[in-house]
Design a protein around this motif. Structure first.
Motif, PDB file in Angstrom:
ATOM      1  N   SER A   1      -4.540   1.650  -2.199  1.00 37.42           N
ATOM      2  CA  SER A   1      -4.003   0.585  -2.974  1.00 37.42           C
ATOM      3  C   SER A   1      -3.573   0.901  -4.233  1.00 37.42           C
ATOM      4  CB  SER A   1      -5.194  -0.489  -3.353  1.00 37.42           C
ATOM      5  OG  SER A   1      -6.060   0.288  -3.815  1.00 37.42           O
ATOM      6  N   LEU A   2      -3.470   2.157  -4.432  1.00 36.62           N
ATOM      7  CA  LEU A   2      -2.765   2.752  -5.535  1.00 36.62           C
ATOM      8  C   LEU A   2      -1.345   3.003  -5.548  1.00 36.62           C
ATOM      9  CD1 LEU A   2      -5.146   5.737  -6.414  1.00 36.62           C
ATOM     10  CD2 LEU A   2      -5.170   3.469  -7.418  1.00 36.62           C
ATOM     11  N   PRO A   3      -0.480   2.575  -6.845  1.00 39.19           N
ATOM     12  CA  PRO A   3       1.190   2.547  -6.396  1.00 39.19           C
ATOM     13  C   PRO A   3       1.764   3.678  -6.564  1.00 39.19           C
ATOM     14  CG  PRO A   3       0.344   1.635  -8.689  1.00 39.19           C
ATOM     15  CD  PRO A   3      -0.948   2.167  -7.890  1.00 39.19           C
ATOM     16  N   VAL A   4       0.918   4.834  -6.315  1.00 38.03           N
ATOM     17  CA  VAL A   4       1.209   6.175  -6.702  1.00 38.03           C
ATOM     18  C   VAL A   4       0.856   7.075  -5.609  1.00 38.03           C
ATOM     19  CG1 VAL A   4       1.712   6.058  -9.233  1.00 38.03           C
ATOM     20  CG2 VAL A   4      -0.577   6.892  -8.389  1.00 38.03           C
ATOM     21  N   ILE A   5       1.422   8.061  -5.390  1.00 34.64           N
ATOM     22  CA  ILE A   5       0.867   9.087  -4.287  1.00 34.64           C
ATOM     23  C   ILE A   5      -0.276  10.063  -4.797  1.00 34.64           C
ATOM     24  CG2 ILE A   5       1.475  10.968  -2.992  1.00 34.64           C
ATOM     25  CD1 ILE A   5       4.244   9.659  -2.540  1.00 34.64           C
TER      26      ILE A   5
ATOM     27  N   THR B   1       5.224   5.679  -1.123  1.00 35.16           N
ATOM     28  CA  THR B   1       5.017   4.250  -1.844  1.00 35.16           C
ATOM     29  C   THR B   1       5.530   3.272  -1.255  1.00 35.16           C
ATOM     30  OG1 THR B   1       6.555   4.580  -3.472  1.00 35.16           O
ATOM     31  CG2 THR B   1       4.671   5.799  -3.957  1.00 35.16           C
ATOM     32  N   SER B   2       5.237   2.139  -1.572  1.00 36.06           N
ATOM     33  CA  SER B   2       5.990   0.907  -1.087  1.00 36.06           C
ATOM     34  C   SER B   2       7.470   0.945  -1.742  1.00 36.06           C
ATOM     35  CB  SER B   2       5.046  -0.492  -1.623  1.00 36.06           C
ATOM     36  OG  SER B   2       5.219  -0.473  -3.061  1.00 36.06           O
ATOM     37  N   GLY B   3       7.622   1.427  -2.687  1.00 37.96           N
ATOM     38  CA  GLY B   3       8.873   1.430  -3.340  1.00 37.96           C
ATOM     39  C   GLY B   3       9.940   2.706  -2.593  1.00 37.96           C
ATOM     40  N   GLY B   4       9.125   3.403  -1.884  1.00 42.31           N
ATOM     41  CA  GLY B   4      10.061   4.684  -1.187  1.00 42.31           C
ATOM     42  C   GLY B   4       9.842   6.116  -1.601  1.00 42.31           C
ATOM     43  N   THR B   5       9.159   6.121  -2.852  1.00 39.34           N
ATOM     44  CA  THR B   5       8.677   7.483  -3.166  1.00 39.34           C
ATOM     45  C   THR B   5       8.149   8.068  -2.162  1.00 39.34           C
ATOM     46  OG1 THR B   5       8.892   6.714  -5.691  1.00 39.34           O
ATOM     47  CG2 THR B   5       7.761   8.936  -4.937  1.00 39.34           C
ATOM     48  N   THR B   6       8.459   9.388  -1.849  1.00 37.53           N
ATOM     49  CA  THR B   6       7.850  10.369  -0.784  1.00 37.53           C
ATOM     50  C   THR B   6       7.439  11.511  -1.438  1.00 37.53           C
ATOM     51  OG1 THR B   6       9.909  11.294  -0.170  1.00 37.53           O
ATOM     52  CG2 THR B   6       9.575   9.213   0.978  1.00 37.53           C
ATOM     53  N   TYR B   7       6.530  12.174  -0.636  1.00 35.86           N
ATOM     54  CA  TYR B   7       5.788  13.321  -0.686  1.00 35.86           C
ATOM     55  C   TYR B   7       5.530  13.970   0.734  1.00 35.86           C
ATOM     56  CZ  TYR B   7       2.118  16.890  -1.231  1.00 35.86           C
ATOM     57  OH  TYR B   7       1.485  18.096  -1.134  1.00 35.86           O
ATOM     58  N   SER B   8       6.007  15.442   0.413  1.00 32.64           N
ATOM     59  CA  SER B   8       5.557  16.078   1.655  1.00 32.64           C
ATOM     60  C   SER B   8       4.950  17.566   1.273  1.00 32.64           C
ATOM     61  CB  SER B   8       6.728  16.166   2.654  1.00 32.64           C
ATOM     62  OG  SER B   8       7.582  16.757   2.024  1.00 32.64           O
ATOM     63  N   THR B   9       4.009  18.006   2.079  1.00 33.73           N
ATOM     64  CA  THR B   9       3.560  19.105   1.722  1.00 33.73           C
ATOM     65  C   THR B   9       4.594  20.390   2.070  1.00 33.73           C
ATOM     66  OG1 THR B   9       1.481  20.619   1.875  1.00 33.73           O
ATOM     67  CG2 THR B   9       2.281  19.545   3.952  1.00 33.73           C
ATOM     68  N   ASP B  10       4.417  21.425   1.422  1.00 30.03           N
ATOM     69  CA  ASP B  10       5.341  22.808   1.524  1.00 30.03           C
ATOM     70  C   ASP B  10       5.472  22.875   3.108  1.00 30.03           C
ATOM     71  OD1 ASP B  10       4.680  24.252  -1.674  1.00 30.03           O
ATOM     72  OD2 ASP B  10       6.014  22.552  -1.299  1.00 30.03           O
TER      73      ASP B  10
ATOM     74  N   SER C   1       0.823  -1.175  -0.051  1.00 24.16           N
ATOM     75  CA  SER C   1       0.039  -0.051  -0.084  1.00 24.16           C
ATOM     76  C   SER C   1       0.893   1.313   0.072  1.00 24.16           C
ATOM     77  CB  SER C   1      -1.021  -0.040   1.119  1.00 24.16           C
ATOM     78  OG  SER C   1      -1.833  -1.046   1.315  1.00 24.16           O
ATOM     79  N   THR C   2       0.256   2.343  -0.646  1.00 24.66           N
ATOM     80  CA  THR C   2       0.766   3.467  -0.489  1.00 24.66           C
ATOM     81  C   THR C   2       0.322   4.064   0.993  1.00 24.66           C
ATOM     82  OG1 THR C   2       1.054   4.171  -2.799  1.00 24.66           O
ATOM     83  CG2 THR C   2       0.842   6.048  -1.336  1.00 24.66           C
ATOM     84  N   MET C   3       1.187   4.563   1.793  1.00 23.26           N
ATOM     85  CA  MET C   3       0.774   5.232   3.230  1.00 23.26           C
ATOM     86  C   MET C   3       0.761   6.472   3.092  1.00 23.26           C
ATOM     87  SD  MET C   3      -0.024   2.188   4.500  1.00 23.26           S
ATOM     88  CE  MET C   3       0.083   2.681   6.357  1.00 23.26           C
ATOM     89  N   ALA C   4       0.034   7.228   3.862  1.00 30.35           N
ATOM     90  CA  ALA C   4       0.086   8.641   4.002  1.00 30.35           C
ATOM     91  C   ALA C   4      -0.266   9.069   5.383  1.00 30.35           C
ATOM     92  CB  ALA C   4      -0.896   9.117   3.069  1.00 30.35           C
ATOM     93  N   TRP C   5       0.055  10.281   5.824  1.00 33.17           N
ATOM     94  CA  TRP C   5      -0.212  11.034   6.843  1.00 33.17           C
ATOM     95  C   TRP C   5      -1.033  12.151   6.613  1.00 33.17           C
ATOM     96  CZ3 TRP C   5      -0.014   8.984  11.769  1.00 33.17           C
ATOM     97  CH2 TRP C   5       1.014   8.024  12.128  1.00 33.17           C
ATOM     98  N   TYR C   6      -2.328  12.173   7.135  1.00 34.44           N
ATOM     99  CA  TYR C   6      -3.208  13.162   6.993  1.00 34.44           C
ATOM    100  C   TYR C   6      -3.313  14.059   8.408  1.00 34.44           C
ATOM    101  CZ  TYR C   6      -4.946  12.746   2.413  1.00 34.44           C
ATOM    102  OH  TYR C   6      -4.934  12.405   0.959  1.00 34.44           O
ATOM    103  N   ARG C   7      -3.728  15.307   8.335  1.00 36.33           N
ATOM    104  CA  ARG C   7      -3.846  15.911   9.566  1.00 36.33           C
ATOM    105  C   ARG C   7      -5.354  17.026   9.443  1.00 36.33           C
ATOM    106  NH1 ARG C   7       1.235  20.049  10.160  1.00 36.33           N
ATOM    107  NH2 ARG C   7       0.716  21.552   8.558  1.00 36.33           N
ATOM    108  N   GLN C   8      -5.995  16.983  10.453  1.00 35.52           N
ATOM    109  CA  GLN C   8      -7.020  17.879  10.613  1.00 35.52           C
ATOM    110  C   GLN C   8      -7.125  18.759  11.949  1.00 35.52           C
ATOM    111  OE1 GLN C   8     -10.704  15.882   9.930  1.00 35.52           O
ATOM    112  NE2 GLN C   8     -11.697  17.860   9.052  1.00 35.52           N
ATOM    113  N   ALA C   9      -7.210  19.922  11.424  1.00 33.05           N
ATOM    114  CA  ALA C   9      -6.926  20.921  12.700  1.00 33.05           C
ATOM    115  C   ALA C   9      -8.593  21.305  12.703  1.00 33.05           C
ATOM    116  CB  ALA C   9      -6.307  22.208  12.332  1.00 33.05           C
TER     117      ALA C   9
END
Length: 122
Positions: free
Chosen positions: A98-102, A51-60, A31-39
């Motif tokens: 379940s998507l392989p992309v972010i 992603t499962s392959g290690g590609t990452t994303y982070s918000t600015d 699975s592609t894993m993520a952290w969301y937050r809600q204030a």
């Protein structure tokens, strides 16, 4: 996929916290894993994803301060949060897709953990 998040708490400005999310069930390791937050009063926003392959994303707003990583053997994703600010205060949710992309659309993440509170005092 079941997700169990932990690691939130109260910290002073400039402090650090490490969130963990343990995933279990069929497909959790791919699975592609993520952290969301809600204030309070705000929409849920994507903080970081991997992603499962290690590609990452982070918000600015967290770049250079937060780091997402995963241990595929233990099926656990981490969010290391440094230099925390009061505006980081929120409930943080772990999510899996379940998507392989972010993607940034929360509707593409079909599995969610229970949320963990992060409070940064000024």
């Amino acid at each position: 996929v079941q997700l169990q998040a932990s690691g939130g708490g109260l910290v002073q400005t400039g402090g650090s916290l490490r969130l963990s999310c343990a995933a279990s069930g069929t497909g959790s390791s791919s699975s592609t894993m993520a952290w969301y937050r809600q204030a309070p009063g705000k929409q849920r926003e994507l903080v970081a994803a991997i992603t499962s392959g290690g590609t990452t994303y982070s918000t600015d707003s967290v770049k250079g301060r937060f780091t997402i990583s995963r241990d595929n053997v233990k099926n656990t994703v981490f969010l290391q949060m440094n230099s925390l600010k009061p505006e980081d205060t929120a409930v943080y949710y772990c999510a899996a897709s379940s998507l392989p992309v972010i993607t940034t659309n929360p509707q593409t993440y079909h599995y969610w953990g229970q949320g963990t509170q992060v409070t940064v005092s000024s």
